[in-house]
Design a protein around this motif. Sequence first.
Motif, PDB file in Angstrom:
ATOM      1  N   ARG B 195       0.845  -1.209   0.000  1.00 15.62           N
ATOM      2  CA  ARG B 195       0.000   0.000   0.000  1.00 15.62           C
ATOM      3  C   ARG B 195       0.872   1.247   0.000  1.00 15.62           C
ATOM      4  NH1 ARG B 195      -3.242  -3.357   3.276  1.00 15.62           N
ATOM      5  NH2 ARG B 195      -2.396  -2.532   5.212  1.00 15.62           N
ATOM      6  N   ALA B 196       1.995   1.165   0.728  1.00 13.50           N
ATOM      7  CA  ALA B 196       2.896   2.318   0.758  1.00 13.50           C
ATOM      8  C   ALA B 196       3.478   2.583  -0.631  1.00 13.50           C
ATOM      9  CB  ALA B 196       4.020   2.068   1.759  1.00 13.50           C
ATOM     10  N   PHE B 197       3.865   1.505  -1.334  1.00 21.56           N
ATOM     11  CA  PHE B 197       4.406   1.688  -2.691  1.00 21.56           C
ATOM     12  C   PHE B 197       3.400   2.415  -3.561  1.00 21.56           C
ATOM     13  CE2 PHE B 197       7.962  -0.408  -1.547  1.00 21.56           C
ATOM     14  CZ  PHE B 197       8.001  -1.793  -1.611  1.00 21.56           C
ATOM     15  N   ILE B 198       2.159   1.931  -3.492  1.00 20.47           N
ATOM     16  CA  ILE B 198       1.140   2.522  -4.360  1.00 20.47           C
ATOM     17  C   ILE B 198       0.901   3.969  -3.979  1.00 20.47           C
ATOM     18  CG2 ILE B 198      -1.269   2.366  -5.071  1.00 20.47           C
ATOM     19  CD1 ILE B 198      -0.963  -0.674  -4.600  1.00 20.47           C
ATOM     20  N   ALA B 199       0.955   4.251  -2.693  1.00 23.94           N
ATOM     21  CA  ALA B 199       0.791   5.638  -2.263  1.00 23.94           C
ATOM     22  C   ALA B 199       1.911   6.514  -2.832  1.00 23.94           C
ATOM     23  CB  ALA B 199       0.781   5.710  -0.741  1.00 23.94           C
ATOM     24  N   VAL B 200       3.131   6.004  -2.774  1.00 26.90           N
ATOM     25  CA  VAL B 200       4.268   6.767  -3.292  1.00 26.90           C
ATOM     26  C   VAL B 200       4.104   6.985  -4.792  1.00 26.90           C
ATOM     27  CG1 VAL B 200       6.741   6.640  -3.782  1.00 26.90           C
ATOM     28  CG2 VAL B 200       5.884   6.023  -1.528  1.00 26.90           C
ATOM     29  N   ARG B 201       3.600   5.949  -5.485  1.00 26.61           N
ATOM     30  CA  ARG B 201       3.431   6.092  -6.932  1.00 26.61           C
ATOM     31  C   ARG B 201       2.362   7.122  -7.264  1.00 26.61           C
ATOM     32  NH1 ARG B 201       0.511   1.329  -9.773  1.00 26.61           N
ATOM     33  NH2 ARG B 201      -1.232   2.392  -8.787  1.00 26.61           N
ATOM     34  N   ASP B 202       1.252   7.037  -6.556  1.00 26.09           N
ATOM     35  CA  ASP B 202       0.138   7.897  -6.928  1.00 26.09           C
ATOM     36  C   ASP B 202       0.339   9.351  -6.516  1.00 26.09           C
ATOM     37  OD1 ASP B 202      -2.434   5.359  -6.430  1.00 26.09           O
ATOM     38  OD2 ASP B 202      -1.211   5.905  -8.161  1.00 26.09           O
ATOM     39  N   ASP B 203       0.938   9.566  -5.387  1.00 28.41           N
ATOM     40  CA  ASP B 203       1.090  10.950  -4.929  1.00 28.41           C
ATOM     41  C   ASP B 203       2.182  10.988  -3.878  1.00 28.41           C
ATOM     42  OD1 ASP B 203      -1.267  13.541  -3.982  1.00 28.41           O
ATOM     43  OD2 ASP B 203       0.918  13.510  -4.025  1.00 28.41           O
ATOM     44  N   GLU B 204       3.398  11.223  -4.344  1.00 29.64           N
ATOM     45  CA  GLU B 204       4.518  11.122  -3.407  1.00 29.64           C
ATOM     46  C   GLU B 204       4.432  12.190  -2.327  1.00 29.64           C
ATOM     47  OE1 GLU B 204       8.194  10.469  -5.255  1.00 29.64           O
ATOM     48  OE2 GLU B 204       9.346  10.643  -3.392  1.00 29.64           O
ATOM     49  N   LEU B 205       4.064  13.385  -2.746  1.00 25.07           N
ATOM     50  CA  LEU B 205       3.993  14.480  -1.778  1.00 25.07           C
ATOM     51  C   LEU B 205       2.949  14.186  -0.715  1.00 25.07           C
ATOM     52  CD1 LEU B 205       5.209  17.199  -1.168  1.00 25.07           C
ATOM     53  CD2 LEU B 205       3.428  18.257  -2.541  1.00 25.07           C
ATOM     54  N   GLY B 206       1.781  13.733  -1.202  1.00 19.45           N
ATOM     55  CA  GLY B 206       0.724  13.412  -0.256  1.00 19.45           C
ATOM     56  C   GLY B 206       1.138  12.322   0.706  1.00 19.45           C
ATOM     57  N   ALA B 207       1.825  11.302   0.150  1.00 14.92           N
ATOM     58  CA  ALA B 207       2.257  10.200   1.001  1.00 14.92           C
ATOM     59  C   ALA B 207       3.218  10.687   2.077  1.00 14.92           C
ATOM     60  CB  ALA B 207       2.928   9.129   0.136  1.00 14.92           C
ATOM     61  N   ARG B 208       4.105  11.577   1.653  1.00 18.42           N
ATOM     62  CA  ARG B 208       5.060  12.099   2.631  1.00 18.42           C
ATOM     63  C   ARG B 208       4.353  12.875   3.720  1.00 18.42           C
ATOM     64  NH1 ARG B 208       9.991  15.154   0.023  1.00 18.42           N
ATOM     65  NH2 ARG B 208       9.917  13.412  -1.409  1.00 18.42           N
ATOM     66  N   MET B 209       3.323  13.600   3.292  1.00 16.25           N
ATOM     67  CA  MET B 209       2.608  14.386   4.288  1.00 16.25           C
ATOM     68  C   MET B 209       1.820  13.509   5.238  1.00 16.25           C
ATOM     69  SD  MET B 209       1.630  17.990   2.734  1.00 16.25           S
ATOM     70  CE  MET B 209       0.313  17.570   1.614  1.00 16.25           C
ATOM     71  N   MET B 210       1.457  12.320   4.791  1.00 17.69           N
ATOM     72  CA  MET B 210       0.761  11.411   5.683  1.00 17.69           C
ATOM     73  C   MET B 210       1.727  10.726   6.634  1.00 17.69           C
ATOM     74  SD  MET B 210      -2.397  11.585   4.862  1.00 17.69           S
ATOM     75  CE  MET B 210      -3.268  10.122   5.348  1.00 17.69           C
ATOM     76  N   GLY B 211       2.998  11.008   6.488  1.00 17.06           N
ATOM     77  CA  GLY B 211       3.949  10.450   7.442  1.00 17.06           C
ATOM     78  C   GLY B 211       4.750   9.282   6.908  1.00 17.06           C
ATOM     79  N   LEU B 212       4.544   8.926   5.629  1.00 18.89           N
ATOM     80  CA  LEU B 212       5.310   7.818   5.079  1.00 18.89           C
ATOM     81  C   LEU B 212       6.718   8.279   4.759  1.00 18.89           C
ATOM     82  CD1 LEU B 212       2.970   6.059   2.500  1.00 18.89           C
ATOM     83  CD2 LEU B 212       3.780   5.159   4.653  1.00 18.89           C
ATOM     84  N   LYS B 213       7.685   7.441   5.143  1.00 19.85           N
ATOM     85  CA  LYS B 213       9.056   7.763   4.767  1.00 19.85           C
ATOM     86  C   LYS B 213       9.254   7.271   3.340  1.00 19.85           C
ATOM     87  CE  LYS B 213      11.267   7.858   9.274  1.00 19.85           C
ATOM     88  NZ  LYS B 213      10.182   7.424  10.174  1.00 19.85           N
ATOM     89  N   THR B 214       8.890   8.152   2.384  1.00 15.11           N
ATOM     90  CA  THR B 214       8.842   7.713   0.989  1.00 15.11           C
ATOM     91  C   THR B 214      10.192   7.193   0.506  1.00 15.11           C
ATOM     92  OG1 THR B 214       9.183  10.002   0.336  1.00 15.11           O
ATOM     93  CG2 THR B 214       6.937   9.144   0.241  1.00 15.11           C
ATOM     94  N   ARG B 215      11.267   7.832   0.920  1.00 11.91           N
ATOM     95  CA  ARG B 215      12.578   7.393   0.418  1.00 11.91           C
ATOM     96  C   ARG B 215      12.878   5.985   0.856  1.00 11.91           C
ATOM     97  NH1 ARG B 215      16.664  12.550   0.095  1.00 11.91           N
ATOM     98  NH2 ARG B 215      15.416  13.574  -1.506  1.00 11.91           N
ATOM     99  N   ASN B 216      12.538   5.641   2.077  1.00  9.58           N
ATOM    100  CA  ASN B 216      12.774   4.280   2.539  1.00  9.58           C
ATOM    101  C   ASN B 216      11.981   3.282   1.721  1.00  9.58           C
ATOM    102  OD1 ASN B 216      14.250   5.534   4.402  1.00  9.58           O
ATOM    103  ND2 ASN B 216      13.126   4.821   6.188  1.00  9.58           N
ATOM    104  N   TYR B 217      10.733   3.638   1.411  1.00  9.95           N
ATOM    105  CA  TYR B 217       9.913   2.697   0.664  1.00  9.95           C
ATOM    106  C   TYR B 217      10.416   2.548  -0.761  1.00  9.95           C
ATOM    107  CZ  TYR B 217       6.673   2.141   4.467  1.00  9.95           C
ATOM    108  OH  TYR B 217       6.128   1.817   5.669  1.00  9.95           O
TER     109      TYR B 217
END
Lengths: 293, 340, 396
Positions: B195-217
Amino acid sequence: MLSQQIFNGLILGCIYALLAVGYSLVFGILRLLNMSHGAVYTAGAFMGLLGASYLHMGAVPTILFAMLLTGAVNVCINRAVLQPLREQGAANITMLISVTGVSYIIQNTLMLVFGSQKLPFPKVFDFGSFRVGGVLVTSIQVMIVLVTVVLLGALGLITKHTRTGLAMRCISQNPKASNMVGIDVRWIISFTFIVSGICAAIAGYMVSGYYQLVYFTMGTTAGLKAFAAAVLGGIGILSGSVVGGILIGLCEALATVVFGGEYSEATAYVILFLVLLIKPSGLFGKDDVDEKV
Amino acid sequence: MKQKRFDLAGFAGRYKLPLLLVLLAALAAVPFLGLSSYVVRVFCMVFTYSILTISLNFVTGYLGATSMGHASLYCVGAYVGALAATRAGCNIWVSLVLAVLVGCLAGGLLGVCTIKLSGSYMTVTTLAFAQVVTMVAKNWTSVTNGTLGIKDIPKARLLGAELTVRNGGMYFVGLGLLILCLLFSSMVIRSKYGRAFIAVRDDELGARMMGLKTRNYRLLGTVISGALAGLAGCYYAYLTGYIDPVTFSFDISMTILTMAILGGLASLPGSIAGAAILTVFPELLRSLDVYRYLFFGFILVIMMRLRPQGILGSVKAARYTLPKGVLRPAAAMEQGKEGT
Amino acid sequence: MKKLIAILAAAAMLLSLAVGCGQKDGPDSGKDGTSNDPIRIAYVGPLTGDNAEYGQTMSNAVQIAVEDVNAAGGIGGRTFELVTFDDKNDATEATTVAEKVCSDKSIVGVIGHFSSGVALAASGVYQENGMPYIAISAAHPDLCQGDYIFRNNALYDTEASSMLQTMASKGVSKFGILVPNSDAGVSVTTEIQKCLDQFGDKYAPQLATIQRFDDGTTDMNAQIQEMIAAGCEAVYTNAPYAQAVPFMTQYRTYDQNVQFVVTAACFSPTFLEAAGDTANGCVLATSFFYGSANAAVKAFVDKYVKKYDSNPSNFCGQSYDAAYSFFYAVEKAGEATRDGIRDALHEIEFEGLTGMMRYNESGECLKQQTLVGVEDGKWVEYPGVLLSATDYLNSL
C-alpha cells in the motif's frame, strides 16, 4: 601526439553537440526526453546514403533531402504519437515509453529496408588536409566545426531574436498561459520538432561522411552519448549542449590514452551517471528545472 | 436476462482456488506430455521472464519509476550464480540464495542512485546504471572473465541427480521459483508495504505528508526488485550454461519493460501474461523474427495510447481489503439493527 | 471477465506452441537411419544483424555443397537437405534455436554459429542432446570439449603464428595490434603473447603496443594516435571488416606508409568494396583462396559466383568442407544417425577446399594457412610464405 588526440576529441565533441542540441530543443519546450532522436538521426544518415549513393545527388541536395525527410518524420512523431497523449493529459513517463517505442519502429524499419550490415558511405567534403602545428586537420573535420558553429549560431539567433523563438521560450515556461496569450502552441511545437529533425539530419550526414559507414544501430550509441552531453551541459540549454558535447568528446579521446580503448565507450555513460547523481540539472542548468519531470 | 447466461466471471471469482490448482496441475504435467525439450525450454524462458517482469513491476508498476536498465540487475544475478557455481562450486540452491542477496545489494545501489530523482531523470539514470554494469562486466576480467564470459556452468543437482531441460528438472525449478515469487509478491503487495508503494506512486507528496518515509519505501522497492531479478538471473545461468556481458543488453531491458506494459503494470497475472505472450509469440513466428523489435515498438506505442494499464491491469490498484474484524458499513448497520 | 479471457488466451497460445512445435518435428529418420526421405542437416548462424554477411555466405556455401552431393547421386541413394536458422549471433537465441534443432529428429548434423561465445553456448545444448556440430568461425580454444563438437577453423594459435610470420617476412622492426574487447580479441592477444614468449630473442620484430576498442566503436582515432606514437610500421587487427575498414581508412589519413595485416574475416568482397583504395597492400592469412588453381576450388568458386554473384569468403570454403565432412561421415557410418556421424567424423579423411580434412581426437581439424594480399583491388596469393606453427618455431 596529445594535441592530435585533443583535436580529434574536439571534432567528436562537435558531433555530439550537433546531436545534443536536438534533445535540448525538444526538452526545453516539452520537458520530454526524446529517445527517438537517435533513430531520427539514423534515418537522416540513411536518407543521406540514399541521396549520395543511390540517387547520385550532390552534397547539398542530399543534405536538403535528408533534412526534409527527418523534419517530416519528427512532425509525424509529434502529431501521431505525442499530441494525442498530451491532450489526454498523459504522464511524462507514458510519452517517454512511447518515444522509445517509436525509436524501435524507425530503427527496425530502416533495418528491414536497408539490411542489417554496415554500409559504406561515400567520402564527402574531401578537399585534402593540412597541418597546423603538428596536428593533422582534414577538410571534413573543418566542415564539421563550421557546420556546428553555423547551426548553433542560427539556433541561438532563432531562439533569442525572433518571435518564434520568443514563443518557444514562452511555451517552455508555461504552455497554458502561452495558449491564452494567443501563441499557436501546436504550430510552435511542430516547428521545434522540425528544427530538431533538421539538426539530426545534418548530424547524420556529417557523421556518415566522416566515418564513411552507415548502419541501423548507429543511433543508439550516438544518441545515448549525445543525450549524456545534453544532460551534462544542462538539458534545455543550447549552449550547455555544445559545452557538454565537447567535454564528452574530449573525455572520450583522453580516456583512450589514460585507460585504454576498451573503456572509452563507457566514458559518456559514467559522466552521465555522475552528473545525474551530483547535479541533475547539469553544468548550466538551474536547479528548478528538474522538478517532477 | 443476465440470470439466464452462465456467469463466467463470477464462477471464476468464487472458485479461484480450485481453478488455480487445476492450472497448477496442468503446468506440472507439461514435462510429461512427451513434448520436445525445445518446448520445455521455451516454458523455462517464460518462467525466467515472468519473474523478471514481476521484479520490474515492483519498481515500475507499484512504485511508478520506469526503469529502462533492468537487464543490469538480471546480469548481476546471472554472474553471481555463475561465479558461485564455477568458482566456489556451490550447488544451485546456495547460488540462488547468494544471487538474491547480491541482487538486493545491487537493487539497493540502484535505489540509492535514483533516490533524489523522479520521472524521466530517474529513467535515464537506470539506463546509465545499466551501461556502467555492462562495462564492469566486460572489463573486470579477474572476476567476470570479461567478454569471454563464464562457460561450463555445471548443471543443477538435487539429491545427486542432474536437473536439465531434457528431464524436466529445470522446468520444475523454474515453476517453483515462479510460484515462490508470486506468493512473496502478493504477500508484499497486500501488506502495508504494498500500500505504501502505491501511495508513493500515486502521490509522493501526499504520502510524505501522511507520514510515510517515501525514500525508505522507494529503496525497499528497488531492493525487492533486485532480489527477484537476481533470482531470475541465477536461474538463467544454470539454464543456459554460459553467460557473457553482451547478453544483458538494452534490448533485454526494453523487452522486459514491454512485457510489463503489455501485461499490465501493477498486476501479477499481467506480468505473467505479458512475459508469456512476448516469449511465445516470437517462437511461434520464427519466420517473422526479423520483425520482432518492430512489433515491440508498435506494442509500446499502441499500448501507451489505447490501454496504458495493459491487458490485465486494472485501472484501480489492488482492492483495498479491510483488516479482519472490521465490518463493512452495510453489515454493521444490520448488526446495529439486530442489537437494538 | 477480461481477466479470464486473457488467461484463457494465454493458455491457448501456450498450447498452440506445444502443438505447433510438436508438428514441426520432421519425419522421424528412425533408429537405423534408413528411409527414403532426404537427410537433413542444419545451418544455424547470424542471418540478420551485424554479421549477417558471414552467416548468409556460409549458409550459401553449405547449400552448394548439398546441391553438389545430390547432383552426384547422394550418399547411399539418399539425398541431403539443408535447413537454416537465424541465431542473430546472440547466445540466448542460439541456445533456444539449438534446442529446437535438436528436437527435430530428422536433423542429424549442425554447421555454423559465428562468434565463439555463441558457439560455446550452443555447443552445450548440442552436446547434451547428442547432436554433432561443426563450428566454422569460432576460434575459442576451449570449444571442442564435448565429443559431439567439432571444428573446421584455424585456431587462435595458428592465427597468431601466421600473423607473426607475416610481420617477420615484411621485415618491420615495430608493429602494433588493435583488437576488439571481445572474446576474439582477448584470445588472440593471449596467443600472440604466448608465441612471442616461445620465439624469444630469435624473433626480430617488436610488439610495440596493444590497442583495444569496444565492440561497437567506429572511431579509432585515439587508438591510432597511440600506435603512431609507438612507432608502428605495420599493424594487425583481427576485427571483422565492419571495424577493420574504418580503422584502416582513418589510419591512412595520418600515415600513408603503414602496412596492414588483417584476418580471414576480411577476406570478402564487401571488405574490398568498403575499403576501396585503402585495401591495396594489406595482407591476411587464410585457409581458402578462391583464386587458387586447384580444380575443386575453381569449380566451387564458379558455382558460387554464378549463383550468388560474388566471390566466396574464407568461411565459405570451410563451410563447404564441413558439409562434405557430414556427407563422408554418413557414407562411412552407413547410416544417417547422430551417433553414427559422430563416430565416423573421427575416421574420415579427404582433400577439401581448405586443405586436408581430418578431425583429431579433440574434434579439431588443423588448418594450414596461406598468405593473400590485395593488389590493385584484387586478391592475389603469396604461396610459400607461411609455414605451419610448429615448422616455423623449429626454423627459428
